[in-house]
Scaffold this motif. Sequence first.
Motif, PDB file in Angstrom:
ATOM      1  N   ARG A 199       0.839  -1.191   0.000  1.00 27.02           N
ATOM      2  CA  ARG A 199       0.000   0.000   0.000  1.00 27.02           C
ATOM      3  C   ARG A 199       0.874   1.241   0.000  1.00 27.02           C
ATOM      4  NH1 ARG A 199      -3.482   0.377   5.360  1.00 27.02           N
ATOM      5  NH2 ARG A 199      -3.981   2.378   4.388  1.00 27.02           N
ATOM      6  N   PRO A 200       0.326   2.361  -0.453  1.00 24.79           N
ATOM      7  CA  PRO A 200       1.072   3.617  -0.407  1.00 24.79           C
ATOM      8  C   PRO A 200       1.108   4.177   1.008  1.00 24.79           C
ATOM      9  CG  PRO A 200      -1.112   3.995  -1.297  1.00 24.79           C
ATOM     10  CD  PRO A 200      -0.991   2.504  -1.088  1.00 24.79           C
ATOM     11  N   LEU A 201       1.935   5.181   1.213  1.00 23.83           N
ATOM     12  CA  LEU A 201       2.033   5.833   2.516  1.00 23.83           C
ATOM     13  C   LEU A 201       2.223   7.324   2.325  1.00 23.83           C
ATOM     14  CD1 LEU A 201       5.560   5.684   4.093  1.00 23.83           C
ATOM     15  CD2 LEU A 201       5.167   4.757   1.806  1.00 23.83           C
ATOM     16  N   ARG A 202       1.929   8.054   3.346  1.00 29.06           N
ATOM     17  CA  ARG A 202       2.259   9.482   3.381  1.00 29.06           C
ATOM     18  C   ARG A 202       3.660   9.593   3.971  1.00 29.06           C
ATOM     19  NH1 ARG A 202      -1.820  12.637   6.726  1.00 29.06           N
ATOM     20  NH2 ARG A 202      -0.536  14.374   5.944  1.00 29.06           N
ATOM     21  N   GLY A 203       4.628   9.523   3.109  1.00 31.33           N
ATOM     22  CA  GLY A 203       6.011   9.453   3.559  1.00 31.33           C
ATOM     23  C   GLY A 203       6.563  10.790   4.007  1.00 31.33           C
ATOM     24  N   GLY A 243       7.192   1.564  -0.880  1.00 30.88           N
ATOM     25  CA  GLY A 243       5.855   1.597  -0.307  1.00 30.88           C
ATOM     26  C   GLY A 243       5.843   0.818   0.985  1.00 30.88           C
ATOM     27  N   LEU A 244       4.671   0.400   1.399  1.00 30.88           N
ATOM     28  CA  LEU A 244       4.518  -0.397   2.608  1.00 30.88           C
ATOM     29  C   LEU A 244       4.081  -1.803   2.241  1.00 30.88           C
ATOM     30  CD1 LEU A 244       2.605   2.101   4.963  1.00 30.88           C
ATOM     31  CD2 LEU A 244       5.064   1.648   4.881  1.00 30.88           C
ATOM     32  N   VAL A 245       4.633  -2.793   2.929  1.00 30.18           N
ATOM     33  CA  VAL A 245       4.251  -4.180   2.741  1.00 30.18           C
ATOM     34  C   VAL A 245       3.666  -4.700   4.047  1.00 30.18           C
ATOM     35  CG1 VAL A 245       6.553  -5.060   3.364  1.00 30.18           C
ATOM     36  CG2 VAL A 245       5.019  -6.460   1.954  1.00 30.18           C
ATOM     37  N   GLU A 246       2.608  -5.503   3.952  1.00 31.46           N
ATOM     38  CA  GLU A 246       2.052  -6.118   5.153  1.00 31.46           C
ATOM     39  C   GLU A 246       3.068  -7.125   5.689  1.00 31.46           C
ATOM     40  OE1 GLU A 246      -2.192  -7.807   6.724  1.00 31.46           O
ATOM     41  OE2 GLU A 246      -1.546  -8.406   4.713  1.00 31.46           O
ATOM     42  N   LEU A 247       3.389  -6.993   6.965  1.00 24.50           N
ATOM     43  CA  LEU A 247       4.453  -7.790   7.572  1.00 24.50           C
ATOM     44  C   LEU A 247       3.956  -9.180   7.945  1.00 24.50           C
ATOM     45  CD1 LEU A 247       5.862  -4.977   9.891  1.00 24.50           C
ATOM     46  CD2 LEU A 247       6.940  -5.860   7.807  1.00 24.50           C
TER      47      LEU A 247
END
Length: 431
Positions: free
Chosen positions: A5-9, A105-109
Amino acid sequence: MAHVRPLRGFRYDLPRLGDAGLLLAPPYDVVDAAGRERIGARSPHNCIHVILPAGEGDAKYEEGAQRFAALEREALVRDDSPSFYVYHQTFTSEGQQYTRKGFIGLVELTRFGAGPVLAHERTLSGPKADRLKLMRACEAHLELVFGMFSDPGRAWEAATTRALGAPVLEGDFDGTHHVLYRVDDPAATAALSSVLEDKKIYIADGHHRYETMCTFRDELEAVGKGDVARWGLIFLSNLDDPGLVVLPTHRLIHSVPGLDLAAALAQVEPFFTITREPLPANGAAVRARLAEVGASGAAFGLAVPASGELVVLSLRSDFDPAAAGLQHLAPALQRLDVALLHELILDRGFGVTREAQAQNTNIRYYKSTDEALAVARAGGSDVQLVCFMNPTPVRDVRAVCDSGEVMPQKSTFFYPKIPTGLVFHDLKAGL
């Protein structure tokens, strides 16, 4: 199924701060004390002050948290909408220019072995404890994990190409040209997320960082704060990218009592064709020679410092792993050069056990073939043997990951490294 998913980096405010090359840093585990001082002197806002904070004992982690808080106040901006960050690295290797492409991006851990994220290296407790203390103090993901996925049709690029605008970061650092684009178009981010839904993710670098993210997630879930921590910061690149370059990592063996190369070679002679030849003139010649003998199977070279000789071992075509006593290894490892070196030469021949290998008790690792060759030529140090390796093919890395097994430490080197400072994920600020 991999979920990304995207993130507000959080990113460096480069219009205000200027040269990105003064702010980025290598991964923490390749920086020594002198390097830390040199990199930190480039800018008070360089992220090295956060990922390798000053101080002794646990006090340094609080120092890291304070430096990160100051960075957010003084040097970072947070994007106002969820984004993926397309990232290009242009570099030269062996005289040829490449551009490796991927996205952040972000990956589900998920724990290794319990989901779509797979490992190829064994991790050590010390580095994980260190990174966990820093992660707790900052409550942030500061450093990128490097993961890969297979996408022969390059669908991920098709999902983002039209959404690329002007770069939000462009600069030179550590011999590589870095360009970062922000993609926040909802249709593009949704399309990119969907590309990964049927993929496995293979960790190329950052095994310790990834496992630490999982541990920190578990801690936050236990106190009711786990939703944000379920997601880890990652750079993802295509296994089928023409810009993917894998380089060898050579082994330098030292301080082994009674090391006897002749006896070790006699033990493995039924399994390898062994030739002795003059030490090549330069690193390029070493790489070419090993590539030649490795074209048909596992091969590596051994050199006793100051002997002037390279002993080349190439696996016999009729090699039987069972006859070599390798039934305990997964099939993906039984003919892999780095696994054979560690099992048959280092462990059985010299008594450098898997535990000693994991702790680097008798091993140093050199990325540079020329530097390893210089040690092999000179002698006069505690190094008793230089082991020259071929790069591990990506197909073999993937096969080992799929088997659920792991390679020896430092079996692969995906070049170049991913620097720290491209994007940060402050868990306190949410997704």
